[in-house]
Design a protein around this motif. Structure first.
Motif, PDB file in Angstrom:
ATOM      1  N   ALA A 174       0.798  -1.189   0.226  1.00  0.00           N
ATOM      2  CA  ALA A 174      -0.016  -0.116  -0.133  1.00  0.00           C
ATOM      3  C   ALA A 174       0.783   1.225  -0.038  1.00  0.00           C
ATOM      4  O   ALA A 174       1.770   1.345   0.794  1.00  0.00           O
ATOM      5  N   LYS A 175       0.797   2.030  -0.869  1.00  0.00           N
ATOM      6  CA  LYS A 175       1.329   3.408  -1.142  1.00  0.00           C
ATOM      7  C   LYS A 175       1.233   4.095   0.083  1.00  0.00           C
ATOM      8  O   LYS A 175      -0.061   4.488   0.518  1.00  0.00           O
ATOM      9  N   GLU A 176       2.198   4.537   0.917  1.00  0.00           N
ATOM     10  CA  GLU A 176       2.034   5.455   2.098  1.00  0.00           C
ATOM     11  C   GLU A 176       2.428   7.138   1.557  1.00  0.00           C
ATOM     12  O   GLU A 176       1.567   7.701   2.090  1.00  0.00           O
ATOM     13  N   ASN A 177       3.454   7.377   0.999  1.00  0.00           N
ATOM     14  CA  ASN A 177       3.727   8.727   0.424  1.00  0.00           C
ATOM     15  C   ASN A 177       4.335   8.799  -0.708  1.00  0.00           C
ATOM     16  O   ASN A 177       4.783   7.811  -1.414  1.00  0.00           O
ATOM     17  N   SER A 178       4.535  10.257  -1.214  1.00  0.00           N
ATOM     18  CA  SER A 178       5.056   9.978  -2.668  1.00  0.00           C
ATOM     19  C   SER A 178       6.203  11.028  -2.782  1.00  0.00           C
ATOM     20  O   SER A 178       6.709  11.174  -4.146  1.00  0.00           O
ATOM     21  N   THR A 179       6.484  11.774  -1.803  1.00  0.00           N
ATOM     22  CA  THR A 179       7.631  12.901  -2.129  1.00  0.00           C
ATOM     23  C   THR A 179       8.779  12.693  -0.865  1.00  0.00           C
ATOM     24  O   THR A 179       8.168  12.616   0.384  1.00  0.00           O
TER      25      THR A 179
END
Length: 92
Positions: A29-34
């Motif tokens: 599951a994607k938590e953050n992107s930067t």
């Protein structure tokens, strides 16, 4: 206290957007992107670095560092095996 095990893989020749799909297929599951992408799975976590590039002949080849962590070596070995299977490329 449980020991966190970690492994960093340098993936060359596969764009980060495809590595994102592979981690999602592994139930991450994607938590953050930067600036890095983070994922959480069943007993494991992963971060993807930003893409860097090197020049080979006249092509720009992407490099992404993938850092996988797990609560024990069995989980880590299994997720690394599954991830490596998704990143296998055959020449042609």
């Amino acid at each position: 206290m449980r020991k966190i095990t970690k492994k960093t893989l340098e993936i060359r020749g596969i764009y980060r957007k495809y590595l994102v799909h592979y981690l999602i297929e592994l139930d991450g599951a994607k938590e953050n992107s930067t600036p890095q992408l983070s994922f959480t799975g069943n007993g494991w976590t992963c971060t993807l670095s930003q893409e860097e590039y090197f020049t080979f002949l006249q092509s720009q080849v992407p490099i992404v560092n993938v850092t996988l962590q797990a609560g024990n070596s069995e989980i880590l070995d299994e997720i690394v095996r599954k991830f490596r299977f998704k990143t296998i490329r055959a020449g042609g």
